[in-house]
Scaffold this active site. Structure first.
Site, mmCIF file in Angstrom:
data_model
loop_
_atom_site.group_PDB
_atom_site.id
_atom_site.type_symbol
_atom_site.label_atom_id
_atom_site.label_comp_id
_atom_site.label_asym_id
_atom_site.label_seq_id
_atom_site.Cartn_x
_atom_site.Cartn_y
_atom_site.Cartn_z
ATOM 1 C CB SER A 86 -0.960 -0.041 1.192
ATOM 2 O OG SER A 86 -1.897 1.003 1.123
ATOM 3 C CG HIS A 190 -5.741 -0.380 -1.400
ATOM 4 N ND1 HIS A 190 -4.888 0.265 -2.260
ATOM 5 C CD2 HIS A 190 -5.147 -0.356 -0.181
ATOM 6 C CE1 HIS A 190 -3.810 0.659 -1.586
ATOM 7 N NE2 HIS A 190 -3.948 0.293 -0.326
#
Length: 304
Positions: A86, A190
């Site tokens: 991430s 996400h």
């Protein structure tokens, strides 16, 4: 072959930067970065409480700064590959020479602000599912309206969605899942909930002049090595609204012949996954400066 990796959001804990600031030059470096991005990183890394550093706009720059500080403390490192989970992908982009440290922190500051703004539209969150079979778990999440936002491998998937959807998951776990653990994040990252942040980040990226990676840069979009700085930057922009495939990154590490993995501060999450998914690979997680000697010894033995 050595892989250097950087963790994502949720790895931060109150005061975790305190011992690192005793290292020569670390406080000055952190102060310069703080001035550049308009955020007191030293305060948030040493004095702020858990709620304050859970704020997306704070947590993300703090994690990238911690990764850069701890990597610098290792000295000269030549890993065979770099990757990040991430927001850790921005840290990895700096390791690979795609962005300099200040550009990386400027980008992550804008990323954190944009994602915090997107998260404020709807109350959302993320929960880790431990155990289970992805072929069973993923359809179950989709049935509940949740997104498998992080497919981490080693028996872990992170679900993201509204708080109501996550509450339904607690009451109706997929078959084989042992536990559902709420994560210390402030939004459904996400997923489609982050779509508004993509446009903001794309504008921020236009101001940067990325270099091509000097090291093998493994993208968590699909576990593939990315050869150009422009493509790395494009993936960093799109990544905020698309799932993280850390499982595929670890498959690529296997294919590259990884023998050792070092996770920069605040380490622990990715080394934990590696211990389960990459048996036989030596690992060190940088949590405090006390871990530096072990990491240096591992690097000396395994780097190219």
């Amino acid at each position: 072959m050595l892989v250097l990796v950087a963790p994502g959001q949720g790895a931060q804990t109150p005061g975790f930067l305190t011992p690192w600031l005793d290292l020569p030059g670390a406080a000055d470096r952190l102060g310069a970065w703080s001035d550049a991005i308009g955020l007191d990183l030293a305060h948030y890394g040493t004095e702020a409480d858990a709620d304050a550093i859970r704020d997306t706009a704070v947590a993300q720059p703090l994690l990238v700064a911690a990764g850069l500080l701890s990597a610098a403390a290792l000295g000269d490192v030549l890993p065979g590959a770099v990757a990040g989970h991430s927001v850790g992908e921005i840290t990895a982009a700096a390791f690979a020479g795609v962005l300099d440290d200040t550009a990386a922190l400027s980008l992550v500051r804008k990323r954190g602000l944009a994602m915090a703004e997107a998260a404020a539209i709807t109350e959302t969150g993320m929960s880790a599912l431990l155990g289970g079979d992805p072929e069973v778990t993923i359809p179950h999440l989709q049935k509940l309206g949740l997104t498998p936002a992080n497919v981490n491998g080693a028996g872990q998937i992170v679900a993201a969605g509204t708080l109501e959807q996550l509450a339904a998951l607690e009451a109706d776990k997929p078959e084989g899942v042992r536990r559902v653990v709420a994560l210390k994040v402030a939004g459904a990252f996400h997923t489609h909930h982050m779509a508004p942040a993509v446009d903001s980040l794309a504008k921020a990226a236009e101001e940067l002049a990325p270099g091509d990676p000097k090291l093998t840069y493994v993208s968590n979009k699909d576990g593939q090595a990315v050869a150009t700085g422009a493509e790395v930057l494009s993936r960093l922009v799109g990544q905020v609204a698309n799932p993280v495939r850390w499982d595929l990154c670890m498959e690529t590490f296997k294919e590259l012949g990884v023998t050792a993995l070092v996770e920069v501060c605040p380490g622990g999450t990715l080394t934990g996954l590696a211990k389960r998914a990459l048996p036989g690979v030596a690992t060190v997680a940088l949590k405090t400066p006390d871990d530096l000697d072990a990491a240096r010894a591992l690097i000396a033995e395994h780097q190219n």
